[in-house]
Design a protein around this motif. Sequence first.
Motif, PDB file in Angstrom:
ATOM      1  N   LEU A  41       6.762   8.763  -6.127  1.00 18.08           N
ATOM      2  CA  LEU A  41       5.594   9.642  -6.010  1.00 18.08           C
ATOM      3  C   LEU A  41       4.293   8.853  -6.089  1.00 18.08           C
ATOM      4  O   LEU A  41       3.309   9.207  -5.423  1.00 18.08           O
ATOM      5  CB  LEU A  41       5.638  10.733  -7.079  1.00 18.08           C
ATOM      6  N   GLU A  42       4.268   7.783  -6.868  1.00 17.15           N
ATOM      7  CA  GLU A  42       3.085   6.917  -6.928  1.00 17.15           C
ATOM      8  C   GLU A  42       2.760   6.328  -5.564  1.00 17.15           C
ATOM      9  O   GLU A  42       1.593   6.028  -5.273  1.00 17.15           O
ATOM     10  CB  GLU A  42       3.322   5.750  -7.898  1.00 17.15           C
ATOM     11  N   LEU A  43       3.780   6.136  -4.742  1.00 13.42           N
ATOM     12  CA  LEU A  43       3.604   5.489  -3.441  1.00 13.42           C
ATOM     13  C   LEU A  43       3.174   6.446  -2.333  1.00 13.42           C
ATOM     14  O   LEU A  43       2.974   6.016  -1.200  1.00 13.42           O
ATOM     15  CB  LEU A  43       4.887   4.770  -3.032  1.00 13.42           C
ATOM     16  N   VAL A  44       3.015   7.729  -2.653  1.00  9.89           N
ATOM     17  CA  VAL A  44       2.552   8.704  -1.665  1.00  9.89           C
ATOM     18  C   VAL A  44       1.024   8.684  -1.650  1.00  9.89           C
ATOM     19  O   VAL A  44       0.384   8.875  -2.683  1.00  9.89           O
ATOM     20  CB  VAL A  44       3.073  10.124  -1.983  1.00  9.89           C
ATOM     21  N   ALA A  45       0.437   8.444  -0.492  1.00 14.32           N
ATOM     22  CA  ALA A  45      -1.020   8.392  -0.337  1.00 14.32           C
ATOM     23  C   ALA A  45      -1.623   9.781  -0.556  1.00 14.32           C
ATOM     24  O   ALA A  45      -0.938  10.796  -0.372  1.00 14.32           O
ATOM     25  CB  ALA A  45      -1.360   7.894   1.064  1.00 14.32           C
ATOM     26  N   PRO A  46      -2.901   9.857  -0.936  1.00 10.44           N
ATOM     27  CA  PRO A  46      -3.555  11.169  -1.014  1.00 10.44           C
ATOM     28  C   PRO A  46      -3.420  11.908   0.317  1.00 10.44           C
ATOM     29  O   PRO A  46      -3.641  11.337   1.381  1.00 10.44           O
ATOM     30  CB  PRO A  46      -5.006  10.815  -1.316  1.00 10.44           C
ATOM     31  N   GLY A  47      -2.993  13.157   0.250  1.00 17.92           N
ATOM     32  CA  GLY A  47      -2.739  13.931   1.455  1.00 17.92           C
ATOM     33  C   GLY A  47      -1.398  13.634   2.098  1.00 17.92           C
ATOM     34  O   GLY A  47      -1.019  14.262   3.081  1.00 17.92           O
ATOM     35  N   GLY A  48      -0.668  12.670   1.529  1.00 19.71           N
ATOM     36  CA  GLY A  48       0.624  12.275   2.060  1.00 19.71           C
ATOM     37  C   GLY A  48       1.725  13.246   1.663  1.00 19.71           C
ATOM     38  O   GLY A  48       1.565  14.092   0.779  1.00 19.71           O
ATOM     39  N   ILE A  49       2.856  13.085   2.321  1.00 22.68           N
ATOM     40  CA  ILE A  49       3.980  14.009   2.169  1.00 22.68           C
ATOM     41  C   ILE A  49       5.166  13.295   1.541  1.00 22.68           C
ATOM     42  O   ILE A  49       5.500  12.162   1.914  1.00 22.68           O
ATOM     43  CB  ILE A  49       4.395  14.564   3.548  1.00 22.68           C
TER      44      ILE A  49
ATOM     45  N   GLY B  58      18.855  22.166   2.254  1.00 17.73           N
ATOM     46  CA  GLY B  58      18.008  22.470   1.099  1.00 17.73           C
ATOM     47  C   GLY B  58      16.963  21.383   0.957  1.00 17.73           C
ATOM     48  O   GLY B  58      17.286  20.226   0.689  1.00 17.73           O
ATOM     49  N   LEU B  59      15.709  21.732   1.182  1.00 14.94           N
ATOM     50  CA  LEU B  59      14.625  20.756   1.219  1.00 14.94           C
ATOM     51  C   LEU B  59      13.526  21.116   0.225  1.00 14.94           C
ATOM     52  O   LEU B  59      13.346  22.291  -0.110  1.00 14.94           O
ATOM     53  CB  LEU B  59      13.995  20.693   2.613  1.00 14.94           C
ATOM     54  N   LEU B  60      12.777  20.110  -0.163  1.00 20.20           N
ATOM     55  CA  LEU B  60      11.514  20.308  -0.861  1.00 20.20           C
ATOM     56  C   LEU B  60      10.509  19.368  -0.205  1.00 20.20           C
ATOM     57  O   LEU B  60      10.800  18.189  -0.010  1.00 20.20           O
ATOM     58  CB  LEU B  60      11.608  19.990  -2.354  1.00 20.20           C
ATOM     59  N   MET B  61       9.367  19.926   0.154  1.00 18.39           N
ATOM     60  CA  MET B  61       8.284  19.139   0.698  1.00 18.39           C
ATOM     61  C   MET B  61       7.110  19.265  -0.262  1.00 18.39           C
ATOM     62  O   MET B  61       6.790  20.360  -0.713  1.00 18.39           O
ATOM     63  CB  MET B  61       7.878  19.608   2.080  1.00 18.39           C
ATOM     64  N   ALA B  62       6.504  18.132  -0.595  1.00 16.88           N
ATOM     65  CA  ALA B  62       5.371  18.114  -1.499  1.00 16.88           C
ATOM     66  C   ALA B  62       4.254  17.289  -0.875  1.00 16.88           C
ATOM     67  O   ALA B  62       4.499  16.256  -0.254  1.00 16.88           O
ATOM     68  CB  ALA B  62       5.781  17.507  -2.837  1.00 16.88           C
ATOM     69  N   VAL B  63       3.028  17.768  -1.033  1.00 18.09           N
ATOM     70  CA  VAL B  63       1.860  17.058  -0.523  1.00 18.09           C
ATOM     71  C   VAL B  63       1.010  16.629  -1.711  1.00 18.09           C
ATOM     72  O   VAL B  63       0.727  17.433  -2.607  1.00 18.09           O
ATOM     73  CB  VAL B  63       1.033  17.962   0.429  1.00 18.09           C
ATOM     74  N   ARG B  64       0.614  15.334  -1.731  1.00 16.24           N
ATOM     75  CA  ARG B  64      -0.231  14.843  -2.827  1.00 16.24           C
ATOM     76  C   ARG B  64      -1.622  15.430  -2.690  1.00 16.24           C
ATOM     77  O   ARG B  64      -2.265  15.292  -1.653  1.00 16.24           O
ATOM     78  CB  ARG B  64      -0.322  13.316  -2.809  1.00 16.24           C
ATOM     79  N   THR B  65      -2.057  16.111  -3.736  1.00 15.24           N
ATOM     80  CA  THR B  65      -3.373  16.764  -3.727  1.00 15.24           C
ATOM     81  C   THR B  65      -4.401  15.990  -4.544  1.00 15.24           C
ATOM     82  O   THR B  65      -5.598  16.238  -4.383  1.00 15.24           O
ATOM     83  CB  THR B  65      -3.256  18.182  -4.286  1.00 15.24           C
ATOM     84  N   LEU B  66      -3.972  15.122  -5.432  1.00 20.31           N
ATOM     85  CA  LEU B  66      -4.920  14.350  -6.269  1.00 20.31           C
ATOM     86  C   LEU B  66      -4.717  12.877  -6.058  1.00 20.31           C
ATOM     87  O   LEU B  66      -3.634  12.409  -5.829  1.00 20.31           O
ATOM     88  CB  LEU B  66      -4.694  14.662  -7.752  1.00 20.31           C
TER      89      LEU B  66
ATOM     90  N   GLY C 125       0.802  -1.215   0.000  1.00 20.87           N
ATOM     91  CA  GLY C 125       0.000   0.000   0.000  1.00 20.87           C
ATOM     92  C   GLY C 125       0.837   1.267   0.000  1.00 20.87           C
ATOM     93  O   GLY C 125       2.064   1.227   0.145  1.00 20.87           O
ATOM     94  N   PRO C 126       0.152   2.404  -0.139  1.00 19.48           N
ATOM     95  CA  PRO C 126       0.850   3.689  -0.188  1.00 19.48           C
ATOM     96  C   PRO C 126       1.356   4.119   1.193  1.00 19.48           C
ATOM     97  O   PRO C 126       0.993   3.535   2.210  1.00 19.48           O
ATOM     98  CB  PRO C 126      -0.224   4.653  -0.702  1.00 19.48           C
ATOM     99  N   PHE C 127       2.155   5.161   1.180  1.00 15.07           N
ATOM    100  CA  PHE C 127       2.768   5.682   2.397  1.00 15.07           C
ATOM    101  C   PHE C 127       2.254   7.094   2.687  1.00 15.07           C
ATOM    102  O   PHE C 127       2.000   7.871   1.769  1.00 15.07           O
ATOM    103  CB  PHE C 127       4.294   5.706   2.260  1.00 15.07           C
ATOM    104  N   ASP C 128       2.153   7.407   3.974  1.00 17.24           N
ATOM    105  CA  ASP C 128       1.721   8.734   4.405  1.00 17.24           C
ATOM    106  C   ASP C 128       2.869   9.735   4.374  1.00 17.24           C
ATOM    107  O   ASP C 128       2.642  10.940   4.290  1.00 17.24           O
ATOM    108  CB  ASP C 128       1.146   8.661   5.822  1.00 17.24           C
ATOM    109  N   LEU C 129       4.096   9.220   4.450  1.00 14.30           N
ATOM    110  CA  LEU C 129       5.293  10.058   4.407  1.00 14.30           C
ATOM    111  C   LEU C 129       6.387   9.276   3.710  1.00 14.30           C
ATOM    112  O   LEU C 129       6.675   8.134   4.088  1.00 14.30           O
ATOM    113  CB  LEU C 129       5.729  10.431   5.829  1.00 14.30           C
ATOM    114  N   VAL C 130       6.966   9.875   2.672  1.00 10.28           N
ATOM    115  CA  VAL C 130       8.114   9.296   1.983  1.00 10.28           C
ATOM    116  C   VAL C 130       9.259  10.288   2.090  1.00 10.28           C
ATOM    117  O   VAL C 130       9.131  11.435   1.659  1.00 10.28           O
ATOM    118  CB  VAL C 130       7.803   9.005   0.495  1.00 10.28           C
ATOM    119  N   PHE C 131      10.358   9.848   2.694  1.00 13.76           N
ATOM    120  CA  PHE C 131      11.568  10.659   2.799  1.00 13.76           C
ATOM    121  C   PHE C 131      12.620  10.026   1.899  1.00 13.76           C
ATOM    122  O   PHE C 131      13.124   8.945   2.187  1.00 13.76           O
ATOM    123  CB  PHE C 131      12.055  10.717   4.249  1.00 13.76           C
TER     124      PHE C 131
END
Length: 192
Positions: A133-141, A184-192, A112-118
Amino acid sequence: MDDSPNRLPPLLAALRAAARAAGFIMSSEDRTGSLLATLAASRPGGRILELGTGFGEGTAWLLSGMDRAADLITVELDPAVQGVGRQLLGADPRVSFVSGDGGAWLEEYDGGPFDLVFADTWPGKFTHLERALELVAPGGIYLIDDLLPQPGRPKDHEASVHDLLAGLDRREDFRCVRLAWSSGLLMAVRTL
């Protein structure tokens, strides 16, 4: 305002000493670690993936923020490097250590997907990005670090970072924020 973390994971000093003794210089910086702990705490019962265990400093930060119902899978190419983290943190039932190529693991993973992928290594960041990115759950980071110039990086690293950030910024399925902070970081949240 001082942005130094106010709470450090209990085994961080031992992990840090082992990394230093081995000449390993790519461990997560404390501010990144503090962010990891905070993000993990925001996901009660969450499923968390760390790509690039290293000596386990990031793993310790994630575990320090996770609740008792959360689970962490951490993947590292070098079993000797990961062995220190496995030895010091492996008694925690919330963490599963995987020794192997992160790219191959991403390709083969069928759970299954993950709520947080680092993604703290090339797979999941500079290679196998789409799969991570496919493994990030909706609303996941999705969080990546080491985007500012770093010692020991290849000459074309800055161009690779530029292309990576531009591609992530164009995505419609993630909302991104860049942080010119720590390494130097980038944080992205899955919106779709």
